[in-house]
Structures are given as C-alpha cells and as structure tokens.
Write a protein that holds these residues in place. Structure first.
Motif, PDB file in Angstrom:
ATOM      1  N   GLY A  37       0.781  -1.235   0.000  1.00  0.00           N
ATOM      2  CA  GLY A  37       0.000   0.000   0.000  1.00  0.00           C
ATOM      3  C   GLY A  37       0.807   1.276   0.000  1.00  0.00           C
ATOM      4  N   ARG A  38       2.111   1.191  -0.323  1.00  0.00           N
ATOM      5  CA  ARG A  38       2.950   2.386  -0.262  1.00  0.00           C
ATOM      6  C   ARG A  38       2.899   3.225  -1.532  1.00  0.00           C
ATOM      7  N   LEU A  39       2.300   2.705  -2.596  1.00  0.00           N
ATOM      8  CA  LEU A  39       2.229   3.455  -3.839  1.00  0.00           C
ATOM      9  C   LEU A  39       1.006   4.369  -3.824  1.00  0.00           C
ATOM     10  N   PRO A  40       1.186   5.658  -4.103  1.00  0.00           N
ATOM     11  CA  PRO A  40       0.062   6.604  -4.009  1.00  0.00           C
ATOM     12  C   PRO A  40      -1.075   6.309  -4.980  1.00  0.00           C
ATOM     13  N   ARG A 188       7.584  -4.765  -6.417  1.00  0.00           N
ATOM     14  CA  ARG A 188       8.053  -4.888  -7.799  1.00  0.00           C
ATOM     15  C   ARG A 188       7.795  -3.608  -8.580  1.00  0.00           C
ATOM     16  N   THR A 189       6.603  -3.051  -8.415  1.00  0.00           N
ATOM     17  CA  THR A 189       6.266  -1.825  -9.132  1.00  0.00           C
ATOM     18  C   THR A 189       7.196  -0.686  -8.730  1.00  0.00           C
ATOM     19  N   LEU A 190       7.439  -0.553  -7.429  1.00  0.00           N
ATOM     20  CA  LEU A 190       8.329   0.507  -6.954  1.00  0.00           C
ATOM     21  C   LEU A 190       9.729   0.348  -7.537  1.00  0.00           C
ATOM     22  N   GLU A 191      10.243  -0.879  -7.554  1.00  0.00           N
ATOM     23  CA  GLU A 191      11.584  -1.095  -8.105  1.00  0.00           C
ATOM     24  C   GLU A 191      11.653  -0.719  -9.579  1.00  0.00           C
ATOM     25  N   ARG A 192      10.583  -0.997 -10.322  1.00  0.00           N
ATOM     26  CA  ARG A 192      10.559  -0.590 -11.732  1.00  0.00           C
ATOM     27  C   ARG A 192      10.537   0.928 -11.862  1.00  0.00           C
ATOM     28  N   LEU A 193       9.791   1.580 -10.983  1.00  0.00           N
ATOM     29  CA  LEU A 193       9.644   3.031 -11.066  1.00  0.00           C
ATOM     30  C   LEU A 193      10.942   3.777 -10.761  1.00  0.00           C
ATOM     31  N   ILE A 194      11.727   3.256  -9.804  1.00  0.00           N
ATOM     32  CA  ILE A 194      12.914   4.006  -9.386  1.00  0.00           C
ATOM     33  C   ILE A 194      14.197   3.564 -10.087  1.00  0.00           C
ATOM     34  N   LEU A 195      14.138   2.488 -10.878  1.00  0.00           N
ATOM     35  CA  LEU A 195      15.339   2.057 -11.585  1.00  0.00           C
ATOM     36  C   LEU A 195      15.766   3.129 -12.580  1.00  0.00           C
ATOM     37  N   GLY A 199      20.616   7.412 -15.246  1.00  0.00           N
ATOM     38  CA  GLY A 199      20.898   8.384 -14.199  1.00  0.00           C
ATOM     39  C   GLY A 199      19.936   9.558 -14.205  1.00  0.00           C
ATOM     40  N   ILE A 200      19.168   9.698 -15.299  1.00  0.00           N
ATOM     41  CA  ILE A 200      18.237  10.827 -15.398  1.00  0.00           C
ATOM     42  C   ILE A 200      17.134  10.705 -14.349  1.00  0.00           C
ATOM     43  N   LYS A 201      16.575   9.521 -14.246  1.00  0.00           N
ATOM     44  CA  LYS A 201      15.484   9.335 -13.287  1.00  0.00           C
ATOM     45  C   LYS A 201      15.968   9.559 -11.860  1.00  0.00           C
ATOM     46  N   ARG A 202      17.206   9.173 -11.577  1.00  0.00           N
ATOM     47  CA  ARG A 202      17.748   9.398 -10.236  1.00  0.00           C
ATOM     48  C   ARG A 202      17.834  10.887  -9.932  1.00  0.00           C
ATOM     49  N   GLY A 203      18.211  11.664 -10.929  1.00  0.00           N
ATOM     50  CA  GLY A 203      18.251  13.109 -10.753  1.00  0.00           C
ATOM     51  C   GLY A 203      16.870  13.681 -10.491  1.00  0.00           C
ATOM     52  N   LEU A 204      15.867  13.133 -11.170  1.00  0.00           N
ATOM     53  CA  LEU A 204      14.498  13.598 -10.965  1.00  0.00           C
ATOM     54  C   LEU A 204      13.989  13.216  -9.576  1.00  0.00           C
ATOM     55  N   SER A 213      15.544  11.055   1.170  1.00  0.00           N
ATOM     56  CA  SER A 213      14.239  10.456   0.907  1.00  0.00           C
ATOM     57  C   SER A 213      14.431   8.979   0.578  1.00  0.00           C
ATOM     58  N   GLU A 214      13.424   8.194   0.827  1.00  0.00           N
ATOM     59  CA  GLU A 214      13.507   6.767   0.553  1.00  0.00           C
ATOM     60  C   GLU A 214      13.671   6.474  -0.937  1.00  0.00           C
ATOM     61  N   PRO A 215      12.888   7.093  -1.833  1.00  0.00           N
ATOM     62  CA  PRO A 215      13.060   6.781  -3.264  1.00  0.00           C
ATOM     63  C   PRO A 215      14.481   7.060  -3.759  1.00  0.00           C
ATOM     64  N   TYR A 216      15.052   8.195  -3.338  1.00  0.00           N
ATOM     65  CA  TYR A 216      16.405   8.528  -3.787  1.00  0.00           C
ATOM     66  C   TYR A 216      17.443   7.591  -3.174  1.00  0.00           C
ATOM     67  N   ALA A 217      17.267   7.266  -1.901  1.00  0.00           N
ATOM     68  CA  ALA A 217      18.223   6.383  -1.227  1.00  0.00           C
ATOM     69  C   ALA A 217      18.201   4.968  -1.792  1.00  0.00           C
ATOM     70  N   MET A 218      17.041   4.528  -2.294  1.00  0.00           N
ATOM     71  CA  MET A 218      16.914   3.183  -2.847  1.00  0.00           C
ATOM     72  C   MET A 218      17.328   3.097  -4.305  1.00  0.00           C
ATOM     73  N   CYS A 219      17.490   4.218  -4.968  1.00  0.00           N
ATOM     74  CA  CYS A 219      17.806   4.236  -6.398  1.00  0.00           C
ATOM     75  C   CYS A 219      19.299   3.996  -6.601  1.00  0.00           C
ATOM     76  N   TYR A 220      19.646   3.006  -7.402  1.00  0.00           N
ATOM     77  CA  TYR A 220      21.047   2.637  -7.590  1.00  0.00           C
ATOM     78  C   TYR A 220      21.797   3.687  -8.404  1.00  0.00           C
ATOM     79  N   PRO A 221      22.886   4.213  -7.873  1.00  0.00           N
ATOM     80  CA  PRO A 221      23.686   5.170  -8.644  1.00  0.00           C
ATOM     81  C   PRO A 221      24.461   4.461  -9.747  1.00  0.00           C
ATOM     82  N   ARG A 222      24.702   5.164 -10.848  1.00  0.00           N
ATOM     83  CA  ARG A 222      25.475   4.580 -11.958  1.00  0.00           C
ATOM     84  C   ARG A 222      26.942   4.465 -11.597  1.00  0.00           C
ATOM     85  N   SER A 223      27.426   5.359 -10.738  1.00  0.00           N
ATOM     86  CA  SER A 223      28.839   5.378 -10.372  1.00  0.00           C
ATOM     87  C   SER A 223      28.979   5.691  -8.887  1.00  0.00           C
TER      88      SER A 223
END
Length: 315
Positions: A37-40, A188-195, A199-204, A213-223
């Motif tokens: 239930g964490r997805l808005p 699964r949906t969240l992982e697809r959304l933040i992948l 690197g563009i999506k991570r910047g967004l 924030s949790e979404p940014y902290a969970m997003c894998y950096p390219r480098s």
C-alpha cells in the motif's frame, strides 16, 4: 534488510543459480511487508497494519513466529513450495543477523524522533551501495524487480500462510488476505519506477523527493566515484564495533556473509524436521537455542545501540 540485490545474491550463493523462485523471493524476508500500500496510485487497506507487522518481525526473536510457519507448511498441500519459501526466509534472517551490526555501526542510528528519519535514510543508502558492490561481484545484471518474480498462486498461498501464522503467534492486528502478494506486487512496481539506468530518473527523484528520501536512497547510482574511498565492504578488515556491546570486530562484509551461510544450514535442519511433523514446542525450543534471542537487527531484543563509526556526516 540488507537490500534486495544483496539478499538475492546471497540466496543464489547458498542455494545455487537455479534456486526456486519461491526461495529467492523468500530471501527478501519480511521486507516485502514494508511496501504494501505504499504506492500513491495503488492504495491498499489497511496498509499500516502490514507495515507494522513487517517491522515487528524484524524486532522479535524469529523463534517466536517462524515455527508457526513451519507447522502450517507441514500441514499444507503445497509443502515443497512452502519449504523453498521458508529456506529463503531463513536466509534473510541469517544475513540480517550477521550484517546488521556492521551496517548500523557504519550508517548510524538515532532514538531522537527528529533525527531518526535521517539515520534511517543513511542506513538505507549504505545498503544500496552494498547492493551495487555485491551484485557487481556476482555478475548479477538482472533488473531488481525481476528478483521478485513469483507465480500469483504461490504468492497468494504465502499470504495465507502468514495470515494464519500471525493468528497463532499474535504479533499484531489481523492481516489482510493479500498481505504478502499485495506487498510483493507493490515492491516490484516501486523497483521498476525508481530504476535509473541512465541516471536521469535518479536526478528527478532527487529533485522531487530530495536527497534525504527513501526513493532517492533506494535508487542505484550509476557510479560510486563521488563517494571517495569509503571501504563499504571492509575489505581492508579495519576494526568496527558492535553497536550494542562495543565489542571490536574486523570481519569484512564477505566474511559476515559466510557466517550467515553457516547459521542458515543449522536453522534449515530445524525447519526440515518441523516439516516432517516434529512437535511445535520442540521446534520452537530448538530454534530459540540457535537464535539466542537475536533479532533481524543482529542484537538482543530491545537493545540500545550506542557505538558508531559513521562513514559520512548524517546530520
């Protein structure tokens, strides 16, 4: 946690590259409940109950809950699938138990409500970096959401297993019928959304949610070049302290994973005996002797963490 890819790699190391999907998903442990239930755009009720259940599972001795899962699995018509799932669940506990003291020491912990979120994000980001390093070592290039693939009927069966086990163990309020399957789908949906492969999506994510924030902290950096020379896996075997006791350790992260592997085989033997019909009280007593009251945080119940050696400035 550790995070998704580290648990996935650990399960494959122990069970083999052809490990059953139920075992690989089981390797994500109670973390699946965090995402229910964490997805808005996909609200589920009562999401708070499921999240609280997952967090309490991390804080209690697994010997108080997991034997109920074993008993119910032994009585089911799908014992083989449940046995695979429970193997993964035990792998998750063993890795959490072994690695969390190191992670907490390096990423910190605060009991101040005003600061607790900062340290929670620090913990999460530290685990994200470890995910990147361990998956690279193991040559795992799979998209994170693919690590969570499971047949719908199996996910529904695992939901029912947890629902019935919670009724017996009385960990929290009654769980909804899709407690596991719904959490898995949302995860699964969240992982697809933040992948963010480019690197563009991570910047967004940083722009819209902020660096803390949790979404940014969970997003894998390219480098990892911007993180300096931090030895996240402690390959140099520098001293670190148990955050509760202050006892000095020098194990690398890989050595902690090996310790977790040994712990798993001892616990799996108890699970296998339970699935052959051993009495619940005997199984609980055997498991309690092995867990020793140590929870997923790698510490005694309600222990206070006071020893830290932070790798970055959290506050």
């Amino acid at each position: 946690m550790p995070a998704l890819l580290t648990h996935y790699c650990f399960a494959r190391r122990v069970l083999g590259e052809d490990a059953p999907k139920a075992a690989l998903v089981g390797g994500q442990g109670p973390d699946v409940f965090f995402f229910y239930g964490r997805l808005p755009f996909r609200k589920r009720k009562p999401e708070g109950v499921v999240d609280v259940f997952g967090r309490r599972l991390h804080k209690v001795d697994p010997a108080a809950v997991y034997p109920h899962l074993f008993k119910l699995a032994a009585e089911s018509n799908d014992k083989a699938m449940f046995s695979d799932y429970l193997d993964g669940l035990l792998l998750h506990y063993c890795l959490d138990r072994a690695c969390h003291p190191y992670i907490f020491y390096k990423s910190g912990k605060s009991y101040d409500p005003k600061l607790s979120r900062l340290y929670s994000i620090s913990h999460m980001y530290f685990e994200t970096i470890i995910d990147v390093l361990i998956s690279k070592k193991d040559g795992v290039g799979i998209s994170p959401d693919r690590c969570l693939e499971l047949d719908d009927s199996e996910a529904a069966g695992i939901s029912l297993l947890w629902q019935r086990a919670e009724e017996e163990a009385k960990v929290t309020a009654s769980l909804p019928g899709d407690c596991f399957s719904g959490g898995l789908r949302d995860y699964r949906t969240l992982e697809r959304l933040i992948l963010s492969r480019s690197g563009i999506k991570r910047g967004l994510l940083k722009l819209f949610f902020g660096r803390v924030s949790e979404p940014y902290a969970m997003c894998y950096p390219r480098s990892l070049s911007g993180l300096g020379n931090i030895d996240f896996l402690n390959e140099a075997r520098e001293a670190w302290l148990d955050p509760v006791t202050g006892v000095e350790h020098r194990e690398s992260f890989e050595e902690l994973m090996e310790k977790a592997k040994a712990d798993f085989f001892a616990l799996r033997a108890i699970k296998d005996e339970a699935l052959e019909g051993e009495d619940l009280a005997d199984v609980t007593a055997k498991m309690a002797r092995l867990t020793g009251g140590i929870n997923h945080d790698g510490s005694p119940l309600d222990a206070v963490k006071t020893h830290f050696g932070l790798v970055w400035d959290v506050e």
